[in-house]
Motif scaffolding. Structure first.
Motif, short mmCIF file in Angstrom:
data_model
loop_
_atom_site.label_atom_id
_atom_site.label_comp_id
_atom_site.label_asym_id
_atom_site.label_seq_id
_atom_site.Cartn_x
_atom_site.Cartn_y
_atom_site.Cartn_z
N GLY A 10 58.91 33.79 54.04
CA GLY A 10 57.59 33.21 54.14
C GLY A 10 56.67 33.93 55.10
N LEU A 11 57.16 34.93 55.81
CA LEU A 11 56.34 35.63 56.80
C LEU A 11 55.69 36.87 56.19
N GLN A 12 54.48 37.16 56.62
CA GLN A 12 53.78 38.35 56.13
C GLN A 12 54.12 39.54 57.03
N PRO A 13 54.27 40.72 56.48
CA PRO A 13 54.49 41.90 57.31
C PRO A 13 53.24 42.20 58.14
N PRO A 14 53.34 42.94 59.22
CA PRO A 14 52.17 43.20 60.06
C PRO A 14 51.08 44.00 59.35
N TYR A 15 51.39 44.74 58.32
CA TYR A 15 50.40 45.54 57.59
C TYR A 15 49.83 44.78 56.39
N TYR A 16 50.05 43.48 56.30
CA TYR A 16 49.54 42.70 55.18
C TYR A 16 48.01 42.73 55.19
N GLY A 17 47.42 42.96 54.03
CA GLY A 17 45.98 42.98 53.90
C GLY A 17 45.35 44.34 54.11
N ARG A 18 46.11 45.31 54.55
CA ARG A 18 45.58 46.66 54.73
C ARG A 18 45.77 47.45 53.45
N PRO A 19 44.78 48.27 53.06
CA PRO A 19 44.95 49.06 51.83
C PRO A 19 45.99 50.16 52.03
N SER A 20 46.68 50.48 50.97
CA SER A 20 47.69 51.53 51.04
C SER A 20 47.01 52.90 51.11
N PRO A 21 47.69 53.91 51.62
CA PRO A 21 47.10 55.25 51.65
C PRO A 21 46.74 55.77 50.25
N LEU A 80 45.67 53.93 47.74
CA LEU A 80 44.44 53.26 47.34
C LEU A 80 43.23 53.89 48.05
N ILE A 81 43.39 54.22 49.31
CA ILE A 81 42.29 54.86 50.05
C ILE A 81 41.98 56.23 49.45
N ALA A 82 43.01 57.00 49.09
CA ALA A 82 42.80 58.32 48.49
C ALA A 82 42.08 58.20 47.15
N ARG A 83 42.44 57.21 46.35
CA ARG A 83 41.79 57.01 45.05
C ARG A 83 40.32 56.64 45.24
N ALA A 84 40.04 55.76 46.19
CA ALA A 84 38.66 55.38 46.46
C ALA A 84 37.85 56.56 46.99
N ASP A 85 38.49 57.39 47.79
CA ASP A 85 37.81 58.56 48.34
C ASP A 85 37.42 59.53 47.22
N ARG A 86 38.34 59.73 46.28
CA ARG A 86 38.03 60.62 45.14
C ARG A 86 36.90 60.05 44.30
N GLY A 87 36.91 58.75 44.08
CA GLY A 87 35.85 58.13 43.30
C GLY A 87 34.50 58.22 43.99
#
Length: 62
Positions: A15-26, A28-35
């Protein structure tokens, strides 16, 4: 009486969220950067009308 203190950190339960919950993956960031780079590379069409003779028709000469 109280329970003894565990020797290590508590295990992460389902039931616990990892500390990186809600952060975009690398990826996803690379795909957005290309777009975004592709968006910036698109140039606006030229302001002239080209071979359509729209300027001549508007002036009544055509």
């Amino acid at each position: 009486m109280s329970a003894p203190t565990p020797p290590g950190p508590a295990p992460q339960g389902p039931g616990l969220q990892p500390p990186y919950y809600g952060r975009p993956s690398p990826a996803l960031i690379a795909r957005a950067d290309r777009g975004y780079a592709r968006f910036l590379a698109v140039q606006a069409p030229a302001a002239d009308t080209g071979d359509h003779d729209q300027d001549d028709d508007a002036a009544g000469t055509g």
